[in-house]
Scaffold this motif. Structure first.
Motif, PDB file in Angstrom:
ATOM      1  N   UNK A 103      16.800 -20.842  -7.240  1.00  0.00           N
ATOM      2  CA  UNK A 103      15.786 -20.522  -8.241  1.00  0.00           C
ATOM      3  C   UNK A 103      14.758 -19.568  -7.644  1.00  0.00           C
ATOM      4  N   UNK A 104      14.339 -18.582  -8.435  1.00  0.00           N
ATOM      5  CA  UNK A 104      13.281 -17.673  -8.021  1.00  0.00           C
ATOM      6  C   UNK A 104      12.344 -17.359  -9.173  1.00  0.00           C
ATOM      7  N   UNK A 105      11.040 -17.448  -8.923  1.00  0.00           N
ATOM      8  CA  UNK A 105      10.013 -17.049  -9.887  1.00  0.00           C
ATOM      9  C   UNK A 105       9.148 -15.989  -9.223  1.00  0.00           C
ATOM     10  N   UNK A 106       8.936 -14.859  -9.911  1.00  0.00           N
ATOM     11  CA  UNK A 106       8.239 -13.740  -9.286  1.00  0.00           C
ATOM     12  C   UNK A 106       7.197 -13.147 -10.225  1.00  0.00           C
ATOM     13  N   UNK A 107       6.199 -12.513  -9.598  1.00  0.00           N
ATOM     14  CA  UNK A 107       5.176 -11.792 -10.353  1.00  0.00           C
ATOM     15  C   UNK A 107       4.857 -10.499  -9.612  1.00  0.00           C
ATOM     16  N   UNK A 108       4.734  -9.410 -10.374  1.00  0.00           N
ATOM     17  CA  UNK A 108       4.423  -8.097  -9.794  1.00  0.00           C
ATOM     18  C   UNK A 108       3.369  -7.412 -10.651  1.00  0.00           C
ATOM     19  N   UNK A 109       2.399  -6.772  -9.988  1.00  0.00           N
ATOM     20  CA  UNK A 109       1.405  -5.958 -10.684  1.00  0.00           C
ATOM     21  C   UNK A 109       1.210  -4.669  -9.903  1.00  0.00           C
ATOM     22  N   UNK A 110       1.424  -3.547 -10.586  1.00  0.00           N
ATOM     23  CA  UNK A 110       1.267  -2.271  -9.894  1.00  0.00           C
ATOM     24  C   UNK A 110       1.935  -1.137 -10.643  1.00  0.00           C
TER      25      UNK A 110
ATOM     26  N   UNK B 197       0.834  -1.210   0.000  1.00  0.00           N
ATOM     27  CA  UNK B 197       0.000   0.000   0.000  1.00  0.00           C
ATOM     28  C   UNK B 197       0.865   1.256   0.000  1.00  0.00           C
ATOM     29  N   UNK B 198       0.648   2.118  -0.951  1.00  0.00           N
ATOM     30  CA  UNK B 198       1.404   3.368  -0.983  1.00  0.00           C
ATOM     31  C   UNK B 198       2.623   3.271  -1.869  1.00  0.00           C
ATOM     32  N   UNK B 199       2.696   4.153  -2.860  1.00  0.00           N
ATOM     33  CA  UNK B 199       3.800   4.156  -3.820  1.00  0.00           C
ATOM     34  C   UNK B 199       4.815   5.223  -3.449  1.00  0.00           C
ATOM     35  N   UNK B 200       6.100   4.905  -3.611  1.00  0.00           N
ATOM     36  CA  UNK B 200       7.181   5.857  -3.370  1.00  0.00           C
ATOM     37  C   UNK B 200       7.720   6.359  -4.704  1.00  0.00           C
TER      38      UNK B 200
ATOM     39  N   UNK C  94      -2.526   0.424  -4.649  1.00  0.00           N
ATOM     40  CA  UNK C  94      -2.050  -0.742  -3.908  1.00  0.00           C
ATOM     41  C   UNK C  94      -1.497  -1.766  -4.900  1.00  0.00           C
ATOM     42  N   UNK C  95      -0.208  -2.052  -4.796  1.00  0.00           N
ATOM     43  CA  UNK C  95       0.438  -3.032  -5.661  1.00  0.00           C
ATOM     44  C   UNK C  95       0.435  -4.400  -4.983  1.00  0.00           C
TER      45      UNK C  95
END
Length: 312
Positions: A213-220, A162-165, A198-199
């Motif tokens: 190993x890393x798998x990631x997803x981001x939306x925002x 919550x909250x974008x910088x 809110x991302x």
């Protein structure tokens, strides 16, 4: 020193001397920095040299059989010439509750994803504090709620942000900066929620033998603004940061074998009505005990690819 920075400095001194917080552990650093530029500035408002002071105390406390912890890391920079570089930030203000197979982490935190050195494509959670250094390694604290599930098949992290910088940029008197300068007061957002958007993000990570190993997803909201031309209040040309909405899926891999580290970061991103992919791959080799000493020497080589080509 600005009035705001004076109040912050007084607050930090009072905090450091508070006997109530003596149960935890204090550490940190203070630094005095001097910069000298061999080339003349393009803007006569800029200076050829510059002093600044920074302080970053850290407070850490554990309790409840070490199942709970609290971390507080404030940061203060006071710059001689650039008001935009004089700033206060809370790098971390986090409560952690650990159980047998899950953890809650709530507050303001810094989270790092990725394995490569020359570019951090996968690292998306925190915003860059660009007034600190142009290498983009310094990050602002990000408010978040993070649930981490620990299983035999890996660790699954869920993030609500919550909250974008907004990214920090040097002001008119600052160096190094673009010409024309970036006017952060005119920042534009694709989302009508602006900084209140809110991302969300999630990540699976695991160690399998010599593989990480890393798998990631981001939306925002994108942490990397694009720039549109504009003018400031005096009519001078400026660059206006525009923050698009984006979706990103990413992979990071590291294979450790002997003195070798083989690394890969790859992303697929949708933003500004277009899609593209990018990757960084390479290796790191460490020569240990060079010249029969206790010193090591590391050699690094990485290759970058971006499907946008020269438009990247």
């Amino acid at each position: 020193m600005s009035l705001h920075c004076r109040y912050v400095f007084i607050f930090l001194i009072a905090l450091l001397t508070n006997p109530v917080l003596a149960a935890g552990k204090w550490s940190g650093n203070v630094a005095l920095e001097y910069r000298y530029f061999t080339e003349n500035a393009l803007d006569n408002r800029q200076h050829g040299d510059n002093w600044s002071f920074s302080a970053q105390p850290e407070y850490f406390r554990r309790w409840d059989g070490e199942r709970q912890s609290f971390t507080f890391v404030p940061f203060l920079r006071i710059d001689e010439n650039d008001p935009e570089r004089s700033h206060f930030d809370i790098r971390e203000l986090t409560w952690v509750k650990a159980n047998k197979n899950h953890e809650w982490r709530i507050g303001i935190r810094k989270v790092y994803w990725g394995v490569t050195e020359s570019q951090h494509l996968v690292d998306i959670i925190n915003q860059t504090d660009l007034v600190e250094n142009i290498d983009t390694e310094d990050k602002l604290g990000q408010p978040m709620v993070n649930l981490s599930l620990v299983r035999d098949w890996g660790t699954l992290d869920f993030f609500v942000l919550p909250g974008f910088r907004e990214r920090t940029f040097p002001g008119a008197k600052g160096r190094l900066r673009s010409q024309p300068r970036v006017d952060t007061d005119q920042a534009v957002y694709e989302s009508s929620s602006g900084q209140r958007h809110v991302d969300v993000a999630m990540r699976w990570s695991h160690n399998i033998g010599d593989w990480d190993i890393g798998l990631s997803y981001f939306r925002g909201t994108s942490r990397d603004p694009r720039f549109v031309p504009g003018v400031d209040s005096s009519g001078a040309p400026v660059l206006v940061p525009y923050y698009d909405q984006m979706r990103q899926t990413s992979l990071d891999l590291q294979w450790t074998t002997g003195n070798w580290l083989w690394k890969l970061e790859a992303i697929a991103r949708q933003s500004n009505g277009a899609s593209y992919n990018a990757s960084v791959a390479g290796f790191e080799y460490t020569f240990t005990g060079i010249f029969k000493s206790k010193k090591d020497l590391g050699v690094l080589l990485e290759y970058h690819h971006d499907s946008r080509g020269t438009r990247a």
